[in-house]
Enzyme design. Structure first.
Site, short mmCIF file in Angstrom:
data_model
loop_
_atom_site.label_atom_id
_atom_site.label_comp_id
_atom_site.label_asym_id
_atom_site.label_seq_id
_atom_site.Cartn_x
_atom_site.Cartn_y
_atom_site.Cartn_z
N GLU A 247 0.87 -1.18 0.00
CA GLU A 247 0.00 0.00 0.00
C GLU A 247 0.90 1.23 0.00
O GLU A 247 1.63 1.47 0.96
CB GLU A 247 -0.87 -0.04 1.26
CG GLU A 247 -1.76 1.17 1.45
CD GLU A 247 -2.44 1.14 2.83
OE1 GLU A 247 -2.73 0.05 3.37
OE2 GLU A 247 -2.67 2.24 3.36
N ARG B 267 0.66 10.23 0.87
CA ARG B 267 1.12 11.20 1.88
C ARG B 267 2.33 11.96 1.40
O ARG B 267 2.90 12.77 2.13
CB ARG B 267 1.50 10.47 3.18
CG ARG B 267 0.32 9.81 3.85
CD ARG B 267 0.72 9.18 5.16
NE ARG B 267 -0.21 8.12 5.49
CZ ARG B 267 -0.09 7.30 6.51
NH1 ARG B 267 0.93 7.40 7.33
NH2 ARG B 267 -0.99 6.37 6.74
N THR C 292 -4.27 5.94 2.38
CA THR C 292 -4.52 7.31 2.83
C THR C 292 -5.35 8.08 1.80
O THR C 292 -5.10 9.26 1.53
CB THR C 292 -3.20 8.06 3.17
OG1 THR C 292 -2.31 7.16 3.85
CG2 THR C 292 -3.45 9.22 4.12
N LYS D 237 -10.70 -1.70 7.29
CA LYS D 237 -9.46 -1.32 7.95
C LYS D 237 -9.82 -0.86 9.37
O LYS D 237 -10.93 -0.36 9.61
CB LYS D 237 -8.81 -0.18 7.17
CG LYS D 237 -7.57 0.42 7.80
CD LYS D 237 -6.88 1.38 6.84
CE LYS D 237 -5.83 2.20 7.58
NZ LYS D 237 -4.54 2.22 6.92
#
Ligand code: 3PG
Length: 212
Positions: A45, A49, A73, A133
């Site tokens: 993943e 960011r 994210t 998640k």
């Protein structure tokens, strides 16, 4: 299970640990993906960011065929579209909004949304999600919290992330409602910056050998 959920389930059950990485540059991301894959972690993943994230997803998708690259994210419908356009095979968000859930309905790329309370779990179930998640796992109550949810939310399976490392990963993987965990410990910033990809391959191999 829908086809999309099945695809996500296959990704989350193929390895006990999903590397969660923030990449500074595209070339480093490709080397990192190769080093993780060499250690047995073939799904990663890449979090949105850093400014390089989308180009890194594109490069890993194009140049590292052994890796299944997802985007993490992802906080908005626009970021979801950007991630999919870059080639992300799955998308992870730390929470979920109605707008995001509605937006992704027609996409073929599966979303792993975050949920962190009984009401949020019920909301996600209403929207048709059973793979979630749980972030930030340690800060939200960790293993005891997930254990308490299990008898009530029997169909839900989690990928907890946040504060997990080799010292506590076994406790998470032992839970029947945990499919895999996510974590950044397999790709420490110092090792990435130093170009120490052997260390990353070794950490990945150690994580890949864990029993889910
Ligand atoms: C995530 O986005 O899932 C987390 O930031 C990973 O958490 P960690 O850095 O504590 O492993």
């Amino acid at each position: 299970m829908t086809q999309k959920t099945q695809a996500l389930h296959a990704i989350l059950t193929a390895q006990p640990v999903m590397p969660v990485v923030a990449v500074a540059d595209v070339a480093g991301a490709v080397k990192l993906a190769r080093a993780l894959a060499k250690g047995g972690l073939v799904s990663i993943e890449i979090t949105l960011r850093t400014p390089a994230a989308l180009e890194a997803i594109r490069a890993v998708a194009d140049e590292v065929p052994e890796t299944t690259c997802g985007a993490g994210t992802v906080l908005s419908p626009r970021q979801f579209d950007q991630a999919v356009e870059a080639g992300a095979r799955f998308v992870v968000s730390p929470g979920a909004t109605h707008a995001l859930v509605r937006h992704v309905e027609d996409s073929e790329v599966p979303l792993l949304p975050g949920a962190a309370s009984p009401s949020e779990l019920m909301g996600m179930m209403e929207a048709g999600y059973e793979l979630l998640k749980f972030f930030p796992a340690e800060q939200l109550g960790g293993v005891p919290f997930l254990k308490a949810l299990a008898p009530v939310f029997q169909s839900i399976r989690f990928c907890p992330t946040g504060g997990i490392s080799m010292t506590n990963v076994g406790d998470y993987l032992a839970l029947p409602n945990v499919l895999c965990v996510g974590g950044s410990w397999v790709a420490p910033k110092e090792a990435v910056e130093a170009g120490d990809f052997d260390t990353i391959t070794r950490l990945a191999a150690e994580a890949a050998a864990l029993k889910a």
